[in-house]
Design an enzyme around this catalytic site. Structure first.
Site, PDB file in Angstrom:
ATOM      1  N   ARG A   1       8.253 -19.540 -15.082  1.00 12.14           N
ATOM      2  CA  ARG A   1       7.532 -18.611 -14.209  1.00 12.14           C
ATOM      3  C   ARG A   1       6.827 -17.501 -14.986  1.00 12.14           C
ATOM      4  O   ARG A   1       5.734 -17.082 -14.632  1.00 12.14           O
ATOM      5  CB  ARG A   1       8.504 -17.990 -13.204  1.00 12.14           C
ATOM      6  CG  ARG A   1       7.769 -16.974 -12.384  1.00 12.14           C
ATOM      7  CD  ARG A   1       8.105 -16.805 -10.998  1.00 12.14           C
ATOM      8  NE  ARG A   1       9.426 -17.003 -10.541  1.00 12.14           N
ATOM      9  CZ  ARG A   1       9.915 -16.272  -9.557  1.00 12.14           C
ATOM     10  NH1 ARG A   1       9.189 -15.319  -9.049  1.00 12.14           N
ATOM     11  NH2 ARG A   1      11.105 -16.496  -9.088  1.00 12.14           N
TER      12      ARG A   1
ATOM     13  N   LEU B   1       3.670 -19.038 -16.168  1.00  9.42           N
ATOM     14  CA  LEU B   1       2.751 -19.479 -15.124  1.00  9.42           C
ATOM     15  C   LEU B   1       3.242 -18.982 -13.772  1.00  9.42           C
ATOM     16  O   LEU B   1       4.165 -19.557 -13.172  1.00  9.42           O
ATOM     17  CB  LEU B   1       2.661 -21.022 -15.104  1.00  9.42           C
ATOM     18  CG  LEU B   1       1.826 -21.608 -13.969  1.00  9.42           C
ATOM     19  CD1 LEU B   1       0.375 -21.138 -14.060  1.00  9.42           C
ATOM     20  CD2 LEU B   1       1.891 -23.127 -13.982  1.00  9.42           C
TER      21      LEU B   1
ATOM     22  N   TYR C   1       8.300 -17.408   6.271  1.00 10.53           N
ATOM     23  CA  TYR C   1       8.454 -18.525   5.324  1.00 10.53           C
ATOM     24  C   TYR C   1       7.877 -19.804   5.920  1.00 10.53           C
ATOM     25  O   TYR C   1       7.130 -20.536   5.253  1.00 10.53           O
ATOM     26  CB  TYR C   1       9.943 -18.701   5.011  1.00 10.53           C
ATOM     27  CG  TYR C   1      10.240 -19.744   3.978  1.00 10.53           C
ATOM     28  CD1 TYR C   1      10.076 -19.481   2.622  1.00 10.53           C
ATOM     29  CD2 TYR C   1      10.688 -21.013   4.347  1.00 10.53           C
ATOM     30  CE1 TYR C   1      10.350 -20.439   1.669  1.00 10.53           C
ATOM     31  CE2 TYR C   1      10.967 -21.977   3.396  1.00 10.53           C
ATOM     32  CZ  TYR C   1      10.803 -21.685   2.064  1.00 10.53           C
ATOM     33  OH  TYR C   1      11.074 -22.645   1.115  1.00 10.53           O
TER      34      TYR C   1
END
Ligand SMILES: NC(=O)c1ccc[n+]([C@@H]2O[C@H](COP(=O)([O-])OP(=O)(O)OC[C@H]3O[C@@H](n4cnc5c(N)ncnc54)[C@H](OP(=O)(O)O)[C@@H]3O)[C@@H](O)[C@H]2O)c1
Length: 323
Positions: A40, A43, A140
Site C-alpha cells: 500500500r 501503491l 461501504y
C-alpha cells in the site's frame, strides 16, 4: 485443490494481496501464473496517477480486486465518509485505469452487504437495488455497488471482460482476531480458545444463538475466483455479478458448538438473549455459481481445523492479526 487447468492470463495483478482474500489468492495462483502485487505504501489505489504508473510499468493482463477499506459495524456507522470515499475511489481509479491500460480481464470483489436489508432469503443476484440497504454499512455497500456497476458498464459499453464476485462471510488464515472489531467466527474461535486454556466452566455467546449464517473458507473462495477468471466459465455466458458461497447455513449456537469441539473446549455454552441477534437468516443463493461448475470443497469442520491450526501458530509467533 486445482480445478481450473487453464488460466489464460500471463500476468495477474492481485490488488490487496496482504489481506485475507488477497493472500489466499496468491497461495492459489503461485504455481499457475505470474502474480504482480504492490504494498500500500508503494501503491495507494485511490491515487490515479500512481495506479496509471503501476499499470504502465507492469502491464498485467488480468486483475483480481481484493483491496478494500474494511471495518466492523461500529467503524462503518461512525465513519461513513472514508468508507464511501476510499472504497469508491479505489474501485473507480483501478477499474478505469486498468481499462485504459489494456487490461483484458477484471474481477472485482464486493460482498453480500450490497443486497437490500430485507432481502428475501436465500439472497439472489436479482435482489440488487430492489430495496433500502442496511443502514450500518450503507456507505461501504454503495462503494461496492459502484465498482460492480462500473465493471458492468465497461462490459456493456465497450465489451470488456469485466465483472464481479460477491462472497458470503469468509474465514481462514489471515483473519482478524481483534477482541472487539472481529467478525463472529474469529471472535468465537478466540473466545473458546481462551476459555479452554483458562478452564472456564462456561462461555456466553451474544443473542439467542438462533440466527443463521453461512461461512466459506477463504482458500475455497480463492479457488472459485480463479475458476471465475476464465471467461466464459464452462461455456456459460458470464454474469455481471455472481454470489460465491456454500449456500449452506447453520445457527450461531451450532457454529459455537463446532468451534468448541475443534478447540477442545468442554464447558457449557450459554446464550444471552438480551443481546441482539441481527438479521435472523443470511444465506446466498449459489445456483448461478453451481451452474458454472464450481462448488465449495472445504466443509466447515475441516475449515475450522485448518483455521485453528494457523491461529495457534500465529499466536505462538506473536503475529496474530488484531486490527
Ligand atoms: N472478510 C470477509 O469476511 C469478507 C466477506 C465478503 C467479502 N469480502 C470482500 O473481500 C475483499 C477483501 O476482504 P479482506 O477480508 O481480504 O480484507 P482485508 O484483509 O482487510 O484486506 C484488504 C486489503 O486491501 C488493502 N488496501 C486497503 N486500502 C488500500 C489502498 N488505499 N490502496 C491499496 N491497498 C489498500 C489492504 O492493505 P494493507 O494490508 O496495507 O492494509 C489489505 O491488504 C473486500 O472487498 C471485502 O468486501 C470479505
Amino acid at each position: 485443490m486445482t480445478i481450473t487447468n487453464r488460466i489464460p492470463y500471463r500476468r495477474i495483478f492481485v490488488a490487496g494481496h496482504r489481506g485475507m482474500v488477497g493472500a489466499a489468492l496468491c497461495r492459489r495462483l503461485q504455481d499457475e501464473a505470474e502474480v504482480v502485487t504492490a504494498d500500500r505504501h508503494d501503491l495507494d489505489l485511490k491515487d490515479r496517477e500512481a495506479v496509471d504508473r503501476f499499470f504502465a510499468k507492469h502491464q498485467p493482463d488480468a486483475v483480481i480486486f481484493a483491496a478494500a477499506k474494511v471495518g466492523g459495524i461500529g467503524a462503518n456507522s461512525a465513519y461513513p465518509v472514508p468508507f464511501l470515499v476510499d472504497n469508491a475511489l479505489m474501485a473507480i481509479q483501478t477499474i478505469s485505469s486498468a481499462y485504459e491500460h489494456g487490461v483484458e480481464r477484471f474481477l472485482f470483489l464486493g460482498s453480500t452487504c450490497i443486497y437490500p436489508r430485507d432481502c428475501p432469503q436465500p439472497m439472489r443476484e436479482e435482489a440488487l437495488l430492489t430495496g433500502p440497504l442496511e443502514s450500518t454499512n450503507e456507505a461501504y455497500a454503495l462503494a461496492k455497488i459502484t465498482g460492480l456497476k462500473l465493471c458492468q458498464y465497461y462490459r456493456s459499453q465497450f465489451g470488456a471482460k469485466y465483472n464481479s464476485a460477491m462472497p458470503t462471510n469468509l474465514y481462514g488464515p489471515g483473519d482478524n482476531y481483534h477482541p472487539e472489531h472481529s467478525h463472529v467466527l474469529p471472535a468465537l474461535l478466540r473466545r473458546f480458545h481462551e476459555a479452554a486454556c483458562a478452564g472456564d466452566p462456561s462461555v456466553t455467546i451474544w443473542g439467542t444463538g438462533k440466527a443463521r449464517r453461512e461461512f466459506l473458507y477463504v482458500d475455497d473462495l480463492a479457488d472459485a475466483l480463479v475458476h471465475l477468471l476464465v471467461w466464459p466459465e464452462s461455456g456459460t455466458e458470464p454474469a455481471d455479478w455472481l454470489n460465491v458461497g456454500t449456500g449452506l447455513d447453520l445457527t450461531i449456537l451450532e457454529l459455537a458448538s463446532r468451534i468448541a469441539e475443534v478447540v477442545g473446549y468442554r464447558g457449557q455454552i450459554v446464550t444471552d438473549p438480551s443481546r441482539p441477534d441481527g438479521t435472523p437468516v443470511k444465506r446466498t443463493d449459489v445456483t448461478r455459481l453451481h451452474q458454472t461448475g464450481w462448488r465449495h470443497r472445504i466443509d466447515l469442520t475441516e475449515g475450522l481445523r485448518r483455521t485453528y491450526a494457523v491461529f495457534l501458530e500465529e499466536s505462538r509467533q506473536g503475529c496474530l492479526r488484531q486490527v
